[in-house]
Design a protein around this motif. Structure first.
Motif, short mmCIF file in Angstrom:
data_model
loop_
_atom_site.label_atom_id
_atom_site.label_comp_id
_atom_site.label_asym_id
_atom_site.label_seq_id
_atom_site.Cartn_x
_atom_site.Cartn_y
_atom_site.Cartn_z
N HIS A 102 42.46 38.36 46.18
CA HIS A 102 41.77 37.49 45.23
C HIS A 102 40.90 38.27 44.26
N ALA A 103 40.37 39.36 44.74
CA ALA A 103 39.42 40.12 43.93
C ALA A 103 40.06 40.67 42.66
N CYS A 104 41.41 40.78 42.71
CA CYS A 104 42.09 41.35 41.55
C CYS A 104 41.91 40.53 40.29
N PHE A 105 41.59 39.24 40.46
CA PHE A 105 41.37 38.41 39.28
C PHE A 105 40.34 39.04 38.36
N GLU A 106 39.35 39.69 38.95
CA GLU A 106 38.23 40.22 38.18
C GLU A 106 38.67 41.14 37.06
N TRP A 107 39.68 41.97 37.35
CA TRP A 107 40.16 42.85 36.27
C TRP A 107 41.44 42.33 35.63
N LEU A 108 42.19 41.51 36.41
CA LEU A 108 43.50 41.07 35.92
C LEU A 108 43.39 40.15 34.71
N ILE A 109 42.46 39.21 34.78
CA ILE A 109 42.37 38.24 33.69
C ILE A 109 42.07 38.92 32.35
N PRO A 110 41.05 39.79 32.29
CA PRO A 110 40.83 40.47 31.00
C PRO A 110 42.03 41.31 30.57
N VAL A 111 42.69 41.95 31.52
CA VAL A 111 43.85 42.76 31.17
C VAL A 111 44.95 41.88 30.58
N LEU A 112 45.19 40.73 31.20
CA LEU A 112 46.25 39.84 30.70
C LEU A 112 45.90 39.27 29.33
#
Lengths: 299, 299
Positions: A102-112
């Motif tokens: 779940h923690a990946c959201f923290e960087w994934l959303i800005p990257v996407l």
DNA sequence: CACACAAAATGAGTAAACTTCATGTTATTC
DNA sequence: GAATAACATGAAGTTTACTCATTTTGTGTG
């Protein structure tokens, strides 16, 4: 059913040009070829498709029906055909991402968000909570890219390292354990541990830290969102284990600090796993590059 | 562009069956043929279309795009294909009717109402005021059936007689001419003649009655609708020339009567003209039969 | 790990379809 | 009514798709 797209294309050309001869030219065929082709259709349907005896030759009702079909169908076919060609070049495609943590959201959303500006045609989705292993889903074509920290090699799949991370204990400034330079498993035996709501075996803090030392925390709490976990850590005076990338701006706001797990710290690497066949596609490499540069992405 | 409907049909079968072998069977092909066919597509697009290594083999994103296209396109193609087959049998088709005489509406509308119940799939339209000759429009495929009273034979067209009619002078009971058994051209020299708004040469009363005798009516009035013509005849004490089929129930309502034109009366025949190729189609013959039986149609 | 089984890929030969070329037929024009 | 233009036709050649036989790959089992 002998009808093929070729026939529809021919009819469209005939209608456009008003004569077999010119239509044949436009289609890079001979007049004879076209005549034969149409005749085949006419025999098949047992009805003429156009009237030969009018100057700009005109279609019969039957011919018009087919032409109508051509006008509906051909543009759609051409659109998909074009998409698939670009797809192979890698300028477009489907990017369904499965994430294990779940923690990946923290960087994934800005990257996407950034990725979508460069690859507007790519169809993006994020899949959480799959009924089976993400790797299996990848092999079955249900997703196209898996983000996880463990690396179980498998033929036809390949792993692209994204970046290293350190899982650290999160706690308040005034927490008793804040006095130590690093924490050991037994330090958590009397603590409240806040985690994401997933199986223990998929949480590094259990599989790599507590279980090897056979230590069980006094209490556990679950929360879906990272922000809530941090809130709980503050209010319950609990602890959590989160990757370092989560803990940057938000830290000071919550009056939180972090400590390494064990003397060496608990380190890992995050991988993007994709199917071998798609590894070189531009839109896949574009995502991987963007994920590696996630730090610059925030600017 | 090498993509053909055959490929879409194959992909659909593969997806349905979950294996090349079974799909091939369903398509009445060999497994090898299917394998080759798919390979051709994959080479063309330079990307795999499905994953061979999963048990119910699954499509790649590219394959799914094509399958999607198949689901959109194939049903429509099949619908039209089926329609065309029935079309040849004559159970469906297009029936655009051109009429030269406005009065035909009187019997045409009830006939069409009845016709539509028996031939629900036939696409019906009525075309008035064409920019060119109805016969030309018929040859060009713009209309499918022309109703008119003159018969200019033309190859590739054929004429089906519908019924005979008599054009009669319409006038009020108390009109001076009502005293005569029949009227002669010169009787109209001091009359108001009410007609449909079309060229004189297309009005029988001029071309076959007045002009041969070189007689001109004192005044003329035009009206589109038969009901209005009858109204004008009543209120203006004028006269009109209409086919006998118009004058049945409405007559007594308007206190009107009719007289023959000339001693013998002016008789004609109404024809339906269709293209030779479509003459035998059931839906055409059905219309012609319905028109011939128009008298029974009102019941 | 070798084995057997099932399913897909491959390759060569064959059949079918499509195209071309040459020529015939039909319709339109002056 | 001959000339022209356009479509139809037939035979031959070429490409394309299919079949058959065989190999390779993947999967499940003892």
């Amino acid at each position: 059913m002998i009808l093929e797209l070729r026939h529809l294309r021919s009819l469209q050309a005939i209608q456009q040009c008003g004569s077999l001869a010119r239509a044949a030219e436009q289609l890079h065929l001979t007049q004879s070829a076209l005549s034969h082709q149409i005749k085949t259709l006419e025999n098949y349907y047992d009805t003429p498709l156009f009237l030969r005896s009018t100057k700009p030759l005109s279609l019969t009702p039957a011919g018009l029906k087919l032409l109508d079909l051509a006008h509906h169908v051909l543009p759609e076919v051409e659109r998909v055909d074009g998409q698939l060609h670009r797809h192979a070049q890698g300028s477009t495609g489907r990017l369904y991402i499965a994430i294990e943590c779940h923690a990946c959201f923290e960087w994934l959303i800005p990257v996407l968000d950034r990725y979508r500006q460069h690859w507007p045609e790519v169809e993006i989705d994020i899949r959480l909570g799959l009924s089976f292993e993400p790797i299996t889903a990848l092999q079955r074509g249900e997703v196209d890219l898996v983000i996880s920290s463990d690396r179980r090699p498998h033929k036809s799949l390949c792993f692209e390292p994204l970046f290293d991370y350190e899982a650290r204990l999160v706690l308040t400034h005034d927490h008793p354990l804040a006095g130590k330079a690093y924490v050991l498993p037994q330090d958590l035996a009397d603590q409240t541990l806040v985690t994401y709501p997933v199986e223990r075996k998929r949480l590094d803090v259990f599989s790599r830290f507590l279980q090897p030392a056979n230590v069980e925390p006094a209490r556990t709490r679950q929360a879906e969102l990272t922000a809530i976990i941090l809130l709980l850590v503050s209010t319950l005076k609990g602890v959590a284990v989160l990757p370092d990338w989560v803990l940057r701006e938000t830290m000071s706001q919550h009056r939180l600090t972090t400590r390494p797990l064990g003397e060496e710290g608990m380190h890992g690497t995050l991988y993007a796993t994709v199917r071998e066949t798609e590894r070189t596609a531009d839109y896949i490499q574009g995502f991987i590059k963007g994920a590696k540069n996630r730090l610059n992405a925030d600017t």
